[in-house]
Scaffold this motif. Sequence first.
Motif, PDB file in Angstrom:
ATOM      1  N   TYR A 154       0.852  -1.194   0.000  1.00 17.32           N
ATOM      2  CA  TYR A 154       0.000   0.000   0.000  1.00 17.32           C
ATOM      3  C   TYR A 154       0.888   1.245   0.000  1.00 17.32           C
ATOM      4  CZ  TYR A 154      -3.834  -3.123   0.800  1.00 17.32           C
ATOM      5  OH  TYR A 154      -4.739  -4.126   0.634  1.00 17.32           O
ATOM      6  N   VAL A 170      -7.634   2.512   1.554  1.00 19.11           N
ATOM      7  CA  VAL A 170      -7.783   1.113   1.140  1.00 19.11           C
ATOM      8  C   VAL A 170      -9.153   0.865   0.516  1.00 19.11           C
ATOM      9  CG1 VAL A 170      -7.740  -1.295   1.897  1.00 19.11           C
ATOM     10  CG2 VAL A 170      -6.235   0.383   2.994  1.00 19.11           C
ATOM     11  N   PRO A 177      -8.669 -10.846   0.198  1.00 18.23           N
ATOM     12  CA  PRO A 177      -8.391 -11.139   1.613  1.00 18.23           C
ATOM     13  C   PRO A 177      -7.829  -9.949   2.395  1.00 18.23           C
ATOM     14  CG  PRO A 177      -6.866 -12.339   0.159  1.00 18.23           C
ATOM     15  CD  PRO A 177      -7.911 -11.702  -0.713  1.00 18.23           C
ATOM     16  N   THR A 217      -7.457   2.926  -7.133  1.00 16.61           N
ATOM     17  CA  THR A 217      -6.477   3.179  -6.064  1.00 16.61           C
ATOM     18  C   THR A 217      -5.075   3.375  -6.622  1.00 16.61           C
ATOM     19  OG1 THR A 217      -6.266   0.812  -5.755  1.00 16.61           O
ATOM     20  CG2 THR A 217      -7.709   1.978  -4.223  1.00 16.61           C
ATOM     21  N   THR A 220      -2.825   6.420  -5.530  1.00 13.94           N
ATOM     22  CA  THR A 220      -2.049   6.671  -4.295  1.00 13.94           C
ATOM     23  C   THR A 220      -0.554   6.901  -4.555  1.00 13.94           C
ATOM     24  OG1 THR A 220      -1.982   4.312  -3.756  1.00 13.94           O
ATOM     25  CG2 THR A 220      -3.703   5.642  -2.676  1.00 13.94           C
TER      26      THR A 220
HETATM   27  C1  LIG Z   1       2.839  -0.552  -5.300  1.00 16.23           C
HETATM   28  C2  LIG Z   1       1.390  -0.799  -4.971  1.00 16.23           C
HETATM   29  C3  LIG Z   1       0.723   0.118  -4.172  1.00 16.23           C
HETATM   30  C4  LIG Z   1      -0.619  -0.094  -3.847  1.00 16.23           C
HETATM   31  N1  LIG Z   1      -1.260   0.843  -3.088  1.00 16.23           N
HETATM   32  C5  LIG Z   1      -2.568   0.658  -2.785  1.00 16.23           C
HETATM   33  C6  LIG Z   1      -3.269   1.626  -1.996  1.00 16.23           C
HETATM   34  O1  LIG Z   1      -2.715   2.644  -1.569  1.00 16.23           O
HETATM   35  N2  LIG Z   1      -4.578   1.379  -1.740  1.00 16.23           N
HETATM   36  C7  LIG Z   1      -5.234   0.240  -2.195  1.00 16.23           C
HETATM   37  O2  LIG Z   1      -6.431   0.085  -1.901  1.00 16.23           O
HETATM   38  N3  LIG Z   1      -4.586  -0.666  -2.927  1.00 16.23           N
HETATM   39  C8  LIG Z   1      -3.276  -0.502  -3.221  1.00 16.23           C
HETATM   40  N4  LIG Z   1      -2.621  -1.461  -3.940  1.00 16.23           N
HETATM   41  C9  LIG Z   1      -3.309  -2.737  -4.243  1.00 16.23           C
HETATM   42  C10 LIG Z   1      -3.209  -3.643  -2.971  1.00 16.23           C
HETATM   43  O3  LIG Z   1      -1.863  -4.025  -2.782  1.00 16.23           O
HETATM   44  C11 LIG Z   1      -4.014  -4.945  -3.091  1.00 16.23           C
HETATM   45  O4  LIG Z   1      -3.719  -5.561  -4.309  1.00 16.23           O
HETATM   46  C12 LIG Z   1      -5.501  -4.696  -3.017  1.00 16.23           C
HETATM   47  O5  LIG Z   1      -5.853  -4.096  -1.777  1.00 16.23           O
HETATM   48  C13 LIG Z   1      -6.266  -6.024  -3.137  1.00 16.23           C
HETATM   49  O6  LIG Z   1      -5.788  -6.920  -2.190  1.00 16.23           O
HETATM   50  P1  LIG Z   1      -6.707  -8.102  -1.657  1.00 16.23           P
HETATM   51  O7  LIG Z   1      -5.858  -9.083  -0.890  1.00 16.23           O
HETATM   52  O8  LIG Z   1      -7.889  -7.571  -0.937  1.00 16.23           O
HETATM   53  O9  LIG Z   1      -7.299  -8.754  -2.972  1.00 16.23           O
HETATM   54  P2  LIG Z   1      -6.558  -9.671  -4.075  1.00 16.23           P
HETATM   55  O10 LIG Z   1      -6.778 -11.098  -3.729  1.00 16.23           O
HETATM   56  O11 LIG Z   1      -5.162  -9.240  -4.220  1.00 16.23           O
HETATM   57  O12 LIG Z   1      -7.393  -9.247  -5.328  1.00 16.23           O
HETATM   58  C14 LIG Z   1      -8.819  -9.410  -5.356  1.00 16.23           C
HETATM   59  C15 LIG Z   1      -9.350  -9.032  -6.713  1.00 16.23           C
HETATM   60  O13 LIG Z   1      -9.141  -7.627  -6.957  1.00 16.23           O
HETATM   61  C16 LIG Z   1      -8.346  -7.440  -8.141  1.00 16.23           C
HETATM   62  N5  LIG Z   1      -7.392  -6.373  -7.829  1.00 16.23           N
HETATM   63  C17 LIG Z   1      -6.308  -6.434  -7.041  1.00 16.23           C
HETATM   64  N6  LIG Z   1      -5.686  -5.247  -6.980  1.00 16.23           N
HETATM   65  C18 LIG Z   1      -6.416  -4.418  -7.758  1.00 16.23           C
HETATM   66  C19 LIG Z   1      -6.308  -3.046  -8.093  1.00 16.23           C
HETATM   67  N7  LIG Z   1      -5.330  -2.276  -7.632  1.00 16.23           N
HETATM   68  N8  LIG Z   1      -7.270  -2.520  -8.887  1.00 16.23           N
HETATM   69  C20 LIG Z   1      -8.291  -3.272  -9.359  1.00 16.23           C
HETATM   70  N9  LIG Z   1      -8.426  -4.592  -9.094  1.00 16.23           N
HETATM   71  C21 LIG Z   1      -7.511  -5.128  -8.297  1.00 16.23           C
HETATM   72  C22 LIG Z   1      -7.647  -8.742  -8.371  1.00 16.23           C
HETATM   73  O14 LIG Z   1      -7.364  -8.909  -9.741  1.00 16.23           O
HETATM   74  C23 LIG Z   1      -8.655  -9.745  -7.846  1.00 16.23           C
HETATM   75  O15 LIG Z   1      -9.620 -10.006  -8.839  1.00 16.23           O
HETATM   76  C24 LIG Z   1      -1.298  -1.251  -4.311  1.00 16.23           C
HETATM   77  C25 LIG Z   1      -0.628  -2.157  -5.116  1.00 16.23           C
HETATM   78  C26 LIG Z   1       0.696  -1.933  -5.472  1.00 16.23           C
HETATM   79  C27 LIG Z   1       1.391  -2.922  -6.341  1.00 16.23           C
END
Ligand SMILES: Cc1cc2nc3c(=O)[nH]c(=O)nc-3n(C[C@H](O)[C@H](O)[C@H](O)COP(=O)(O)OP(=O)(O)OC[C@H]3O[C@@H](n4cnc5c(N)ncnc54)[C@H](O)[C@@H]3O)c2cc1C
Length: 349
Positions: A154, A170, A177, A217, A220
């Motif tokens: 994040y 977030v 998860p 997101t 960010t």
């Molecule tokens: C460098 C970096 C910085 C990040 N900063 C933030 C932040 O500040 N705030 C934030 O909310 N998230 C951010 N993310 C995304 C975050 O890391 C997670 O991937 C996201 O919260 C989903 O995690 P999860 O375990 O809930 O779901 P996951 O199991 O990882 O994903 C659930 C579903 O959502 C989809 N998905 C995952 N990430 C995204 C996305 N970014 N956009 C659209 N669909 C997605 C997947 O394809 C999957 O279908 C960032 C990612 C990166 C690589």
Amino acid sequence: MSFFVLGRSAFRAAAPLQRSFIRCYATESTETKKSGSNALLYGAGAAVLAGAGYYFLSGSSTTAAVERAAQKAEETLKQAAASAASSEPKKAFTGGEQGWLSLKLEDVELVNHNTKRLRLRLPEDDMVSGLHVASAVLTKYHPIGADKPVIRPYTPISDETEKGYIDLLVKKYPNGPMSTYLHDMVPGQRLDVKGPIPKYPWEPNKHKHIALVAGGTGITPMYQLCRAIFNNPDDQTKVTLVFGNISEEDILLKNELAKLENTYPRRFRAFYVLDNPPAHWTGGKGYITKELLKTVLPEPKEENIKVFVCGPPGMMELISGNKKSPKDQGELKGILKELGYSPEQVYKF
Ligand SMILES: Cc1cc2nc3c(=O)[nH]c(=O)nc-3n(C[C@H](O)[C@H](O)[C@H](O)COP(=O)(O)OP(=O)(O)OC[C@H]3O[C@@H](n4cnc5c(N)ncnc54)[C@H](O)[C@@H]3O)c2cc1C
């Protein structure tokens, strides 16, 4: 071209915001603090030279006197160095072998229908995060019965100079998860956080003009870059943001971006695109298109430009191609390649 006209009409050369907003950014710059520390050291160095010069010019032949002067000058330098070091704020995240910090959730704010802002207390009240721009943190939790922990990155949206806390924005994904876990947390609970995870190292004026193409997101890390640029009065980088979302209520950091547009109308331009726009919407409609990017981004032939891309996998594929891994940018594909940008001109967060 029609979008360009709409987008341009959305620009407002509004009166600059109150000075207090600018001052808050400018005076808290770590650059200012650094230069203060350096001034102290330079002053002490000058004292050493002046002392040595005095003895040289006065033609003193007593070795003892010269040694005493050198010793005194050395002490002055040491004191100045210690004082400079102690004026740097303590950093919470130091990387390397530090491992995970257990941070207490202090406050939760519901931002919109699927996004929360989580405020995490740093271990000490006078600590800054220690994150440099651009970098992220990792969060970790271990689901009951699972073999492995869930770990996700994040990008904090709080300023790097803020003391005592970091804020995460977030968005909750269905069955995601980590985002579900974070949304279910209540103040007082603790979260394992680790950092910094370095991304693109920013320096003032590193590029003349940067373009930020963000989805959801993905804003960010872009906002982190904007803070670094517009917090620093010495940084004159121009910034063009193209921000795609599903609906108007999904636009994150809307007020913060509007403040930038109002305060820096010549250096910050933002174009918004919505999949499901409301009737009154004057911005772009549908997906971020090749036509829009061709119209609003700095051209590939322009000197010293950089295009940053961050968003959901589908959007990344369309705009630039996805990264292969956190350390491998992967092949440049999609719209940016078709428009003639080189891999060196593009960075995928
Ligand atoms: C460098 C970096 C910085 C990040 N900063 C933030 C932040 O500040 N705030 C934030 O909310 N998230 C951010 N993310 C995304 C975050 O890391 C997670 O991937 C996201 O919260 C989903 O995690 P999860 O375990 O809930 O779901 P996951 O199991 O990882 O994903 C659930 C579903 O959502 C989809 N998905 C995952 N990430 C995204 C996305 N970014 N956009 C659209 N669909 C997605 C997947 O394809 C999957 O279908 C960032 C990612 C990166 C690589």
